[in-house]
Design a protein around this motif. Structure first.
Motif, PDB file in Angstrom:
ATOM      1  N   LYS A 117       1.870  21.866  22.550  1.00  0.00           N
ATOM      2  CA  LYS A 117       2.917  20.992  23.093  1.00  0.00           C
ATOM      3  C   LYS A 117       4.011  20.758  22.046  1.00  0.00           C
ATOM      4  O   LYS A 117       5.201  20.849  22.339  1.00  0.00           O
ATOM      5  CB  LYS A 117       2.289  19.668  23.530  1.00  0.00           C
ATOM      6  N   LYS A 118       3.564  20.469  20.815  1.00  0.00           N
ATOM      7  CA  LYS A 118       4.511  20.212  19.734  1.00  0.00           C
ATOM      8  C   LYS A 118       5.345  21.469  19.441  1.00  0.00           C
ATOM      9  O   LYS A 118       6.565  21.395  19.261  1.00  0.00           O
ATOM     10  CB  LYS A 118       3.740  19.786  18.483  1.00  0.00           C
ATOM     11  N   MET A 119       4.673  22.634  19.412  1.00  0.00           N
ATOM     12  CA  MET A 119       5.373  23.891  19.139  1.00  0.00           C
ATOM     13  C   MET A 119       6.399  24.164  20.230  1.00  0.00           C
ATOM     14  O   MET A 119       7.540  24.548  19.941  1.00  0.00           O
ATOM     15  CB  MET A 119       4.373  25.048  19.056  1.00  0.00           C
ATOM     16  N   ILE A 123      10.347  24.637  19.647  1.00  0.00           N
ATOM     17  CA  ILE A 123      11.029  25.868  20.073  1.00  0.00           C
ATOM     18  C   ILE A 123      12.151  25.547  21.050  1.00  0.00           C
ATOM     19  O   ILE A 123      13.245  26.106  20.963  1.00  0.00           O
ATOM     20  CB  ILE A 123      10.014  26.877  20.678  1.00  0.00           C
ATOM     21  N   GLU A 124      11.889  24.617  21.967  1.00  0.00           N
ATOM     22  CA  GLU A 124      12.921  24.224  22.944  1.00  0.00           C
ATOM     23  C   GLU A 124      14.120  23.574  22.256  1.00  0.00           C
ATOM     24  O   GLU A 124      15.245  23.651  22.758  1.00  0.00           O
ATOM     25  CB  GLU A 124      12.341  23.271  23.995  1.00  0.00           C
ATOM     26  N   SER A 125      13.872  22.946  21.111  1.00  0.00           N
ATOM     27  CA  SER A 125      14.971  22.271  20.409  1.00  0.00           C
ATOM     28  C   SER A 125      15.802  23.240  19.548  1.00  0.00           C
ATOM     29  O   SER A 125      16.849  22.847  19.029  1.00  0.00           O
ATOM     30  CB  SER A 125      14.424  21.144  19.535  1.00  0.00           C
ATOM     31  N   LEU A 126      15.343  24.465  19.388  1.00  0.00           N
ATOM     32  CA  LEU A 126      16.089  25.448  18.587  1.00  0.00           C
ATOM     33  C   LEU A 126      17.365  25.865  19.307  1.00  0.00           C
ATOM     34  O   LEU A 126      17.411  25.880  20.545  1.00  0.00           O
ATOM     35  CB  LEU A 126      15.229  26.702  18.342  1.00  0.00           C
ATOM     36  N   PRO A 127      18.394  26.245  18.542  1.00  0.00           N
ATOM     37  CA  PRO A 127      19.597  26.796  19.177  1.00  0.00           C
ATOM     38  C   PRO A 127      19.196  28.043  19.994  1.00  0.00           C
ATOM     39  O   PRO A 127      18.262  28.766  19.622  1.00  0.00           O
ATOM     40  CB  PRO A 127      20.486  27.172  17.994  1.00  0.00           C
ATOM     41  N   PRO A 128      19.885  28.312  21.097  1.00  0.00           N
ATOM     42  CA  PRO A 128      19.499  29.405  22.006  1.00  0.00           C
ATOM     43  C   PRO A 128      19.298  30.763  21.316  1.00  0.00           C
ATOM     44  O   PRO A 128      18.295  31.437  21.577  1.00  0.00           O
ATOM     45  CB  PRO A 128      20.645  29.461  23.015  1.00  0.00           C
ATOM     46  N   LYS A 129      20.196  31.172  20.438  1.00  0.00           N
ATOM     47  CA  LYS A 129      20.077  32.483  19.776  1.00  0.00           C
ATOM     48  C   LYS A 129      18.860  32.498  18.838  1.00  0.00           C
ATOM     49  O   LYS A 129      18.154  33.497  18.718  1.00  0.00           O
ATOM     50  CB  LYS A 129      21.350  32.831  18.990  1.00  0.00           C
ATOM     51  N   CYS A 130      18.642  31.395  18.173  1.00  0.00           N
ATOM     52  CA  CYS A 130      17.503  31.272  17.254  1.00  0.00           C
ATOM     53  C   CYS A 130      16.194  31.367  18.049  1.00  0.00           C
ATOM     54  O   CYS A 130      15.273  32.077  17.676  1.00  0.00           O
ATOM     55  CB  CYS A 130      17.607  29.942  16.515  1.00  0.00           C
ATOM     56  N   ARG A 170       8.168  24.270  10.281  1.00  0.00           N
ATOM     57  CA  ARG A 170       7.495  23.638   9.135  1.00  0.00           C
ATOM     58  C   ARG A 170       7.801  22.139   9.087  1.00  0.00           C
ATOM     59  O   ARG A 170       6.916  21.321   8.885  1.00  0.00           O
ATOM     60  CB  ARG A 170       7.943  24.285   7.822  1.00  0.00           C
ATOM     61  N   LYS A 171       9.051  21.803   9.277  1.00  0.00           N
ATOM     62  CA  LYS A 171       9.457  20.400   9.246  1.00  0.00           C
ATOM     63  C   LYS A 171       8.783  19.633  10.388  1.00  0.00           C
ATOM     64  O   LYS A 171       8.312  18.501  10.201  1.00  0.00           O
ATOM     65  CB  LYS A 171      10.985  20.286   9.352  1.00  0.00           C
ATOM     66  N   GLY A 172       8.712  20.232  11.550  1.00  0.00           N
ATOM     67  CA  GLY A 172       8.109  19.583  12.715  1.00  0.00           C
ATOM     68  C   GLY A 172       6.619  19.319  12.554  1.00  0.00           C
ATOM     69  O   GLY A 172       6.088  18.346  13.071  1.00  0.00           O
ATOM     70  N   PHE A 173       5.941  20.191  11.811  1.00  0.00           N
ATOM     71  CA  PHE A 173       4.506  20.029  11.631  1.00  0.00           C
ATOM     72  C   PHE A 173       4.156  19.319  10.331  1.00  0.00           C
ATOM     73  O   PHE A 173       2.991  19.035  10.069  1.00  0.00           O
ATOM     74  CB  PHE A 173       3.790  21.389  11.719  1.00  0.00           C
ATOM     75  N   GLY A 174       5.141  19.021   9.529  1.00  0.00           N
ATOM     76  CA  GLY A 174       4.931  18.213   8.324  1.00  0.00           C
ATOM     77  C   GLY A 174       3.886  18.778   7.392  1.00  0.00           C
ATOM     78  O   GLY A 174       3.971  19.925   6.974  1.00  0.00           O
ATOM     79  N   LYS A 175       2.870  17.941   7.084  1.00  0.00           N
ATOM     80  CA  LYS A 175       1.881  18.305   6.070  1.00  0.00           C
ATOM     81  C   LYS A 175       0.705  19.113   6.615  1.00  0.00           C
ATOM     82  O   LYS A 175      -0.227  19.405   5.888  1.00  0.00           O
ATOM     83  CB  LYS A 175       1.352  17.049   5.385  1.00  0.00           C
ATOM     84  N   GLU A 176       0.729  19.451   7.913  1.00  0.00           N
ATOM     85  CA  GLU A 176      -0.363  20.251   8.448  1.00  0.00           C
ATOM     86  C   GLU A 176      -0.408  21.582   7.718  1.00  0.00           C
ATOM     87  O   GLU A 176       0.601  22.073   7.229  1.00  0.00           O
ATOM     88  CB  GLU A 176      -0.169  20.507   9.950  1.00  0.00           C
ATOM     89  N   ASN A 177      -1.588  22.160   7.672  1.00  0.00           N
ATOM     90  CA  ASN A 177      -1.763  23.444   6.989  1.00  0.00           C
ATOM     91  C   ASN A 177      -0.926  24.504   7.690  1.00  0.00           C
ATOM     92  O   ASN A 177      -1.275  24.984   8.756  1.00  0.00           O
ATOM     93  CB  ASN A 177      -3.245  23.830   6.992  1.00  0.00           C
ATOM     94  N   ILE A 178       0.193  24.854   7.070  1.00  0.00           N
ATOM     95  CA  ILE A 178       1.147  25.769   7.690  1.00  0.00           C
ATOM     96  C   ILE A 178       0.561  27.176   7.853  1.00  0.00           C
ATOM     97  O   ILE A 178       0.889  27.889   8.792  1.00  0.00           O
ATOM     98  CB  ILE A 178       2.484  25.775   6.901  1.00  0.00           C
ATOM     99  N   GLN A 179      -0.362  27.578   6.957  1.00  0.00           N
ATOM    100  CA  GLN A 179      -0.981  28.901   7.091  1.00  0.00           C
ATOM    101  C   GLN A 179      -1.816  28.974   8.359  1.00  0.00           C
ATOM    102  O   GLN A 179      -1.752  29.945   9.099  1.00  0.00           O
ATOM    103  CB  GLN A 179      -1.837  29.231   5.873  1.00  0.00           C
TER     104      GLN A 179
END
Length: 192
Positions: A117-119, A123-130, A170-179
């Motif tokens: 849901k968070k992802m 993704i929905e908040s990204l600019p369209p081309k991105c 990365r910013k949206g998920f903060g300190k969660e294990n990004i790997q």
């Protein structure tokens, strides 16, 4: 003292008679029960409990019957009781383990659902081309060069769009294990 005299003494509560019988049969009973348990310590526990049973039921002893057979029967029955108790305990432990696993799986599914849901929100908040660049790479599997050709932009522009997308994620998920997040990235995007 002989066995018959010791049995009579035991029936009368004579502790010396009990000790005599204990010394006569203890090691043989431990050896006998160990053939079942394959564990000397648990065999010793079973045999000791068997002698406690003998003492507690001393009044019921029949002087005309074999004490040896009676002791072996008590020890064997004690062994069977211990096996049944272990089975019950093991079954209970298995149930606890299964419930714990089920809880972990449910928690993992809930956590994954939240991540999905968070992802999707990120993704929905990204600019369209991105967003389009990210989806072409991660969902459709296009390489940067192919994306650049399809979109009519340079590879540097594709790299820049992907970099922007990953920074926002990365910013949206903060300190969660990004790997761990990126390992599950394809699975998460797939549900989009």
């Amino acid at each position: 003292m002989n066995i018959q005299i010791a049995i009579k003494g035991l029936k009368d509560g004579d502790e010396k008679a009990f000790k005599f019988l204990f010394d006569q049969y203890y090691n043989r009973l431990v050896a006998y029960i160990t053939t079942y348990t394959h564990d000397k310590m648990s065999s010793e526990d079973i045999v000791q409990q068997s002698f406690i049973d003998l003492w507690n039921n001393k009044e019921k002893l029949d002087e005309n019957k074999s004490l040896k057979s009676y002791l072996y029967a008590i020890a064997y029955n004690r062994f069977i009781d211990s096996v049944n108790k272990d089975k019950r305990q093991n079954h209970l432990l298995e149930l606890v383990y299964e419930n714990a696993l089920r809880d972990i799986i449910n928690e993992d599914n809930e956590a994954l659902e939240k991540r999905i849901k968070k992802m999707n929100q990120i993704i929905e908040s990204l600019p369209p081309k991105c967003r389009e660049t990210l989806e072409m790479n991660k969902i459709k599997g296009y390489k940067y060069k192919e994306i650049a050709e399809i979109m009519g932009v340079s590879i540097k522009t594709v790299e820049s769009q992907m970099s922007l997308a990953f920074k926002k994620i990365r910013k949206g998920f903060g300190k969660e294990n990004i790997q761990v997040l990126f390992i599950n990235f394809y699975r998460i995007l797939k549900f989009n």
